[in-house]
Scaffold this motif. Structure first.
Motif, mmCIF file in Angstrom:
data_model
loop_
_atom_site.group_PDB
_atom_site.id
_atom_site.type_symbol
_atom_site.label_atom_id
_atom_site.label_comp_id
_atom_site.label_asym_id
_atom_site.label_seq_id
_atom_site.Cartn_x
_atom_site.Cartn_y
_atom_site.Cartn_z
ATOM 1 N N GLU A 120 45.241 19.579 -21.575
ATOM 2 C CA GLU A 120 43.904 19.419 -22.155
ATOM 3 C C GLU A 120 43.605 20.513 -23.181
ATOM 4 O O GLU A 120 44.187 21.577 -23.130
ATOM 5 C CB GLU A 120 42.847 19.464 -21.033
ATOM 6 N N ARG A 121 42.652 20.229 -24.061
ATOM 7 C CA ARG A 121 42.263 21.228 -25.051
ATOM 8 C C ARG A 121 41.268 22.213 -24.426
ATOM 9 O O ARG A 121 40.536 21.889 -23.488
ATOM 10 C CB ARG A 121 41.633 20.570 -26.279
ATOM 11 N N SER A 122 41.261 23.437 -24.939
ATOM 12 C CA SER A 122 40.333 24.453 -24.451
ATOM 13 C C SER A 122 39.879 25.302 -25.633
ATOM 14 O O SER A 122 40.670 25.589 -26.530
ATOM 15 C CB SER A 122 41.014 25.333 -23.404
ATOM 16 N N THR A 123 38.593 25.677 -25.615
ATOM 17 C CA THR A 123 38.055 26.477 -26.716
ATOM 18 C C THR A 123 37.962 27.940 -26.313
ATOM 19 O O THR A 123 37.438 28.263 -25.242
ATOM 20 C CB THR A 123 36.654 25.966 -27.101
ATOM 21 N N CYS A 124 38.496 28.803 -27.168
ATOM 22 C CA CYS A 124 38.375 30.247 -26.924
ATOM 23 C C CYS A 124 37.200 30.788 -27.731
ATOM 24 O O CYS A 124 37.211 30.730 -28.958
ATOM 25 C CB CYS A 124 39.663 30.964 -27.306
ATOM 26 N N PRO A 125 36.172 31.333 -27.037
ATOM 27 C CA PRO A 125 34.935 31.718 -27.735
ATOM 28 C C PRO A 125 34.955 33.141 -28.289
ATOM 29 O O PRO A 125 33.970 33.584 -28.863
ATOM 30 C CB PRO A 125 33.881 31.591 -26.624
#
Lengths: 322, 322
Positions: free
Chosen positions: B204-209
């Motif tokens: 799955e995709r994941s966002t790094c903030p």
């Protein structure tokens, strides 16, 4: 400009009130009303006679009492009311109620008022403790070894977070032990730091519960009050993300205090001090720092006392005038 | 030996429970009862099937709930229940209620029970903040820049004072950010520190903030649980007048975390990370220390992880076994 002083009938509260009334203004605005909230009315009649003064009695741990005296017109609050160190150690629940719960209730009432008033909290050497460097630094961890110090440290953290969130415009001013206090001994573990000077000057005996080598960090009532006023007037921006200031003080050993008493009042006065170790008091007082770094306070324009002998001389002068 | 875990249905609570049941004993005594108190029942059926486990639901800010599950037979308490950083920042009152008031209520219930039970509090990197040295030391001042960090720092101070007074036998264990957590993202500001590894491993995709240079201080779930158990078993005397331990961790930049993911799972996994700055999260996470001195923890026999790549490998193994 309306101002509230909690603990306004206490020694420091009354003294601060007089200083504010003499100045006539705070943060560049004329003082129109000064509410002195305390469990009792101030003893000083001259203070009560000032038309700007409104003396109010009430329990500050009762939120309704605070709500009556904090509204959108309250622009500055000096929160001085506290249970002192010795009493907070002897009565844990009372210390928690006044030093923690009432401080939090005050912050909540300010938050509800919604105008982010300026709030000055007085804190203490007692937030430090345990293994300490000879001179405490601004970034030295708090490790209080008394319930009073714990409660003050918690109130500091609350004030900082309420300030960060914009609920209040807070500043924590960490006071040295105040000496020489006029009047009677109190339940503070540091009571002796005034008693061993004040009582001998009055021709009375006084007991010193700690050893002569014990180093204490002192400020005169006058310099403490000046620091409270200056601390309240500090620019928010100058405080950055840490609205806590260790105020200037004098690092003196108890022996040096006694030497200053001898310099000012002679051997006769010194002979009125009895030396008798009190373990309960010694344990608390010896956990406090004997000095802290004052570079930040000085940078912010806060100034301290010159010498302890001068502090004693100023005390004598003020008592004669009173 | 009866044990209470607050937050016992949470990820760390369930994992700690399993570890304790596997060991069968704590502080040299057989575990006869393990109460898991939380707002919900634990999801793990194997845990619930153990005859020593008693799953209880209730609001820990309700003193009556705590009183039902703490009595003189409760010999050890792991207080893990908390509102996480992001949520405590979004809902100030909820954070105060659970992270501060409930912690205090738990201490009060222990005090009333009168047998000074062992109490382990988990604290966090979030108690630090502001201008920090590259490596935080044991005597570095707490200056939290989030309400979560403030509430944890206050709970620490309370636990220390209740311990000093003999009301409880407390220990504060400051945890690094836990990574890799299994399951779903949560409202912790540090949620990404697991998400950017876990989601790519699951395809799955994941966002790094936060930026790749951001340094974080991490511990695996396994080493965190081992530290909780070891911390509970520490000799009171070894802790001196400061029952607070900064637990071992790994200091890694986000870029180094990504490199470890590449080492273990290849470019394909790394390509599933989207980089999109989130100011709200960045501000909180960047106020935390990227490393702290672990000399005291090591002296006390607490050990950490070897490398972040190993942590990822252990996570994969455990997920396959689950």
């Amino acid at each position: 400009m309306q101002i509230l002083i909690t603990g306004g009938a206490g020694f420091l509260g009354q003294r601060l009130a007089k200083r504010l009334l003499d100045r006539g203004e705070l943060n560049g605005k004329p003082i129109t009303k000064l509410v002195l909230l305390d469990v009792a009315r101030p003893a000083d009649e001259r203070l009560l006679a000032d038309s700007r003064v409104q003396a109010e009695t009430g329990d500050i741990s009762d939120r309704a009492v605070l709500e009556r005296h904090v509204d959108r017109n309250t622009e500055a609050i000096f929160h001085l009311a506290a249970i002192v160190s010795g009493q907070a150690e002897a009565d844990f629940d009372l210390g928690m109620k006044i030093n923690l719960d009432a401080s939090r209730a005050l912050l909540e009432v300010c938050r509800a008022a919604g105008h982010a008033p300026r709030v000055v909290f007085t804190s203490s050497v007692a937030v430090y403790g345990g293994t300490l460097p000879e001179v405490v630094q601004d970034d030295t961890a708090l490790n209080p070894q008394s319930s009073y110090g714990t409660q003050k440290a918690i109130a500091e953290l609350l004030l900082c977070d309420y300030t960060r969130r914009g609920f209040v415009d807070g500043r924590v001013l960490r006071l040295p032990t105040i000496s020489v206090r006029p009047g009677k001994p109190n339940a503070a573990a540091s009571s002796f730091a005034s008693g061993i000077i004040r009582e001998p000057l009055n021709g009375e005996r006084s007991t010193c519960p700690v050893g002569g080598d014990t180093r204490v960090w002192l400020a005169s009532p006058r310099s403490a009050v000046e620091a409270l006023v200056a601390g309240c007037e500090l620019d928010r921006a100058a405080l950055g993300n840490r609205p806590v200031v260790n105020l200037p003080g004098l690092s003196v050993s108890v022996n040096e205090m006694v030497a200053a008493l001898r310099e000012v009042a002679g051997d006769e006065a010194v002979a009125r001090i009895d030396w008798q170790r009190d373990e309960r008091i010694g344990k608390i007082v010896e956990s406090w720092p004997g000095a802290w770094n004052t570079a930040r306070a000085e940078q912010l324009g806060l100034v301290g006392d010159k010498s302890f002998a001068d502090v004693i001389r100023a005390y004598i002068e003020e008592e004669q005038r009173a």
